[in-house]
Design a protein around this motif. Structure first.
Motif, mmCIF file in Angstrom:
data_model
loop_
_atom_site.group_PDB
_atom_site.id
_atom_site.type_symbol
_atom_site.label_atom_id
_atom_site.label_comp_id
_atom_site.label_asym_id
_atom_site.label_seq_id
_atom_site.Cartn_x
_atom_site.Cartn_y
_atom_site.Cartn_z
ATOM 1 N N ALA A 124 0.697 -1.157 -0.167
ATOM 2 C CA ALA A 124 0.201 0.123 -0.009
ATOM 3 C C ALA A 124 0.989 1.211 -0.194
ATOM 4 O O ALA A 124 0.516 2.199 -0.626
ATOM 5 C CB ALA A 124 -0.829 -0.153 1.250
ATOM 6 N N ALA A 125 2.012 1.296 0.587
ATOM 7 C CA ALA A 125 2.780 2.297 0.736
ATOM 8 C C ALA A 125 3.320 2.670 -0.698
ATOM 9 O O ALA A 125 3.509 3.889 -1.266
ATOM 10 C CB ALA A 125 3.846 2.005 1.662
ATOM 11 N N GLU A 126 3.782 1.619 -1.313
ATOM 12 C CA GLU A 126 4.265 1.837 -2.760
ATOM 13 C C GLU A 126 3.352 2.295 -3.567
ATOM 14 O O GLU A 126 3.801 3.101 -4.446
ATOM 15 C CB GLU A 126 4.924 0.330 -2.993
ATOM 16 C CG GLU A 126 5.239 0.247 -4.528
ATOM 17 C CD GLU A 126 6.472 1.082 -4.832
ATOM 18 O OE1 GLU A 126 7.172 1.642 -4.191
ATOM 19 O OE2 GLU A 126 6.581 1.238 -6.115
ATOM 20 N N PHE A 127 2.132 1.733 -3.383
ATOM 21 C CA PHE A 127 1.136 1.988 -4.564
ATOM 22 C C PHE A 127 0.631 3.639 -4.115
ATOM 23 O O PHE A 127 0.448 4.164 -5.017
ATOM 24 C CB PHE A 127 -0.077 1.035 -4.389
ATOM 25 C CG PHE A 127 0.156 -0.383 -4.892
ATOM 26 C CD1 PHE A 127 1.241 -0.809 -5.621
ATOM 27 C CD2 PHE A 127 -0.764 -1.308 -5.017
ATOM 28 C CE1 PHE A 127 1.533 -1.955 -6.073
ATOM 29 C CE2 PHE A 127 -0.532 -2.636 -5.497
ATOM 30 C CZ PHE A 127 0.698 -3.050 -5.906
ATOM 31 N N LYS A 128 0.508 3.851 -2.884
ATOM 32 C CA LYS A 128 0.221 5.231 -2.820
ATOM 33 C C LYS A 128 1.239 6.289 -3.121
ATOM 34 O O LYS A 128 0.938 7.362 -3.652
ATOM 35 C CB LYS A 128 -0.079 5.490 -1.223
ATOM 36 C CG LYS A 128 -0.644 6.662 -0.765
ATOM 37 C CD LYS A 128 -0.934 6.773 0.808
ATOM 38 C CE LYS A 128 -1.090 8.223 1.042
ATOM 39 N NZ LYS A 128 -0.781 8.439 2.546
ATOM 40 N N ARG A 129 2.519 5.742 -2.822
ATOM 41 C CA ARG A 129 3.555 6.868 -3.565
ATOM 42 C C ARG A 129 3.468 6.913 -4.998
ATOM 43 O O ARG A 129 3.449 7.894 -5.589
ATOM 44 C CB ARG A 129 5.125 6.031 -3.165
ATOM 45 C CG ARG A 129 5.822 6.903 -2.666
ATOM 46 C CD ARG A 129 7.294 6.314 -2.368
ATOM 47 N NE ARG A 129 7.569 4.950 -2.445
ATOM 48 C CZ ARG A 129 7.381 4.039 -1.380
ATOM 49 N NH1 ARG A 129 7.130 4.625 -0.166
ATOM 50 N NH2 ARG A 129 7.475 2.922 -1.424
ATOM 51 N N GLN A 130 3.408 5.680 -5.759
ATOM 52 C CA GLN A 130 3.115 5.762 -6.987
ATOM 53 C C GLN A 130 1.873 6.670 -7.635
ATOM 54 O O GLN A 130 2.088 7.403 -8.545
ATOM 55 C CB GLN A 130 2.981 4.468 -7.793
ATOM 56 C CG GLN A 130 4.000 3.377 -7.768
ATOM 57 C CD GLN A 130 3.557 2.001 -8.272
ATOM 58 O OE1 GLN A 130 2.712 1.858 -8.943
ATOM 59 N NE2 GLN A 130 4.340 1.127 -7.751
ATOM 60 N N ALA A 131 0.785 6.499 -6.864
ATOM 61 C CA ALA A 131 -0.334 7.277 -7.116
ATOM 62 C C ALA A 131 -0.364 8.642 -6.987
ATOM 63 O O ALA A 131 -0.641 9.537 -7.731
ATOM 64 C CB ALA A 131 -1.473 6.754 -6.518
ATOM 65 N N GLU A 132 0.381 9.137 -6.166
ATOM 66 C CA GLU A 132 0.977 10.434 -5.731
ATOM 67 C C GLU A 132 1.571 11.053 -6.608
ATOM 68 O O GLU A 132 1.369 12.245 -7.120
ATOM 69 C CB GLU A 132 1.461 10.806 -4.293
ATOM 70 C CG GLU A 132 0.291 10.630 -3.344
ATOM 71 C CD GLU A 132 0.752 10.372 -1.773
ATOM 72 O OE1 GLU A 132 -0.015 10.669 -0.861
ATOM 73 O OE2 GLU A 132 2.068 10.282 -1.606
ATOM 74 N N ALA A 133 2.464 10.401 -7.212
ATOM 75 C CA ALA A 133 3.521 10.710 -8.334
ATOM 76 C C ALA A 133 3.053 10.836 -9.573
ATOM 77 O O ALA A 133 3.173 11.698 -10.426
ATOM 78 C CB ALA A 133 4.724 9.711 -8.536
ATOM 79 N N ASP A 134 1.836 10.103 -10.001
ATOM 80 C CA ASP A 134 1.352 10.033 -11.269
ATOM 81 C C ASP A 134 -0.146 10.399 -11.431
ATOM 82 O O ASP A 134 -0.699 10.357 -12.645
ATOM 83 C CB ASP A 134 1.469 8.649 -12.138
ATOM 84 C CG ASP A 134 0.828 7.692 -11.560
ATOM 85 O OD1 ASP A 134 -0.195 7.991 -10.692
ATOM 86 O OD2 ASP A 134 0.939 6.328 -11.885
ATOM 87 N N GLY A 135 -0.751 10.971 -10.263
ATOM 88 C CA GLY A 135 -1.934 11.299 -10.337
ATOM 89 C C GLY A 135 -3.172 10.292 -9.970
ATOM 90 O O GLY A 135 -4.134 10.590 -9.775
ATOM 91 N N GLY A 136 -2.645 8.978 -10.029
ATOM 92 C CA GLY A 136 -3.587 7.759 -9.403
ATOM 93 C C GLY A 136 -4.656 7.661 -10.190
ATOM 94 O O GLY A 136 -5.641 7.331 -9.692
ATOM 95 N N GLN A 137 -4.683 8.011 -11.661
ATOM 96 C CA GLN A 137 -5.790 7.738 -12.240
ATOM 97 C C GLN A 137 -6.078 6.332 -12.703
ATOM 98 O O GLN A 137 -7.387 5.994 -13.043
ATOM 99 C CB GLN A 137 -5.747 8.387 -13.794
ATOM 100 C CG GLN A 137 -5.703 9.910 -13.523
ATOM 101 C CD GLN A 137 -7.038 10.642 -12.742
ATOM 102 O OE1 GLN A 137 -8.046 10.276 -13.202
ATOM 103 N NE2 GLN A 137 -6.705 11.292 -11.734
#
Ligand code: NAP
Length: 252
Positions: A124-137
């Protein structure tokens, strides 16, 4: 929808995790296949060598604290960041509160609860980091294999069942924590599945075969894997977050 995605699958050396690895690879998903048994992981890789998804085995023990981070890093080095994490590793324990072997309680809790909690936190930490970086669309998926005995108390199997009750609670709590980032945290609750589970847990196999005769045909790991694949291939705004599947003739 799923082609080209990258997945980490734990418990990939056997049973449900192995079937998820195979189903994903056939859908063009690249899979970091995690388990402890190197030989069985290598066999999974060679069985699926024709793709279209690639399989990379990674042997290690999930009770080691930083193992999930190692799995996610290895997948990223090979193909780029993972967007699917399937937590299938787990074990059983036969017996009741009075009848189960207390010397095996700790190992059960470490694998089914603490190691799962670490997997959920790291993924979850990794996916949240990715989503914050790419807008999480786009959707990112964490799928946990729970159990019917994690929803309904089983008098015959309360020690193992209580680890699954705990797992179910973590899944729903984490779902609420990260869903606004389009991270789908999903619980799959199978009934009886014929796999390496019964032998690894030390079940009385004569009892198990009697259950299979009474309730069967039992689920196959592939039956469960097809549900996992269906969940992760839904459009981003659709989340099948909690699915119970049982052999049709299983009464409890
Ligand atoms: N079979 C059923 O009837 C059933 C029903 C409901 C839910 N479930 C759940 O489904 C999940 C998968 O079970 P299954 O039926 O596929 O059982 P399985 O065939 O015994 O597979 C279990 C997997 O977990 C891995 N594993 C166990 N301990 C580990 C550890 N400490 N570190 C890393 N990997 C570890 C094993 O890896 P190695 O063998 O390489 O050590 C194996 O790949 C489990 O969470 C189980 O509780 C099973």
């Amino acid at each position: 929808m799923t082609n080209g995605r990258v997945a980490v699958v734990t418990g990939a050396s056997s049973g449900i995790g192995r079937a998820v690895t195979s189903t994903f690879a056939q859908q063009g998903i690249h899979v970091l296949a995690a388990g402890r048994d190197r030989d069985r992981l290598a066999a999974v890789q060679s069985e699926l060598a024709d793709g279209p998804g690639a399989v990379l085995p990674f042997a290690g023990d999930l009770t080691h604290p930083a193992h999930t981070e190692e799995l996610l890093a290895a997948a990223e080095r090979e193909w780029g960041p993972a967007s699917i994490f399937v937590a299938s590793a787990g074990r059983g324990l036969p017996g009741t509160v009075l009848g189960s072997d207390p010397d095996r309680w700790q190992e059960l809790i470490e694998v089914n609860y603490l190691a799962l909690l670490r997997q959920l936190r790291a993924a979850a930490a990794e996916f949240k980091r990715q989503a914050e970086a790419d807008g999480g669309q786009r959707a990112r998926d964490i799928v946990v294999i729970g159990s019917t005995v994690g929803r309904q108390v089983s008098a015959a199997n309360p020690v193992y069942g209580s680890t699954k009750f705990a797992a179910h609670a973590l899944v729903e709590a984490l779902r609420q924590e990260v869903c606004t980032h389009n991270i789908r945290v999903t619980l799959i609750e199978p009934g009886f599945v014929r796999s390496g589970f019964q032998e690894a847990a030390g079940y009385d196999m004569a009892w198990f075969e009697a259950v299979a005769d009474a309730s069967g045909p039992l689920l196959t790991p592939e039956n469960v894997a097809s549900v996992v694949e269906f969940v992760v291939s839904r459009p981003t705004h659709v989340h099948l977050d909690d699915i119970r599947l049982r052999p049709t003739r299983q009464t409890v």
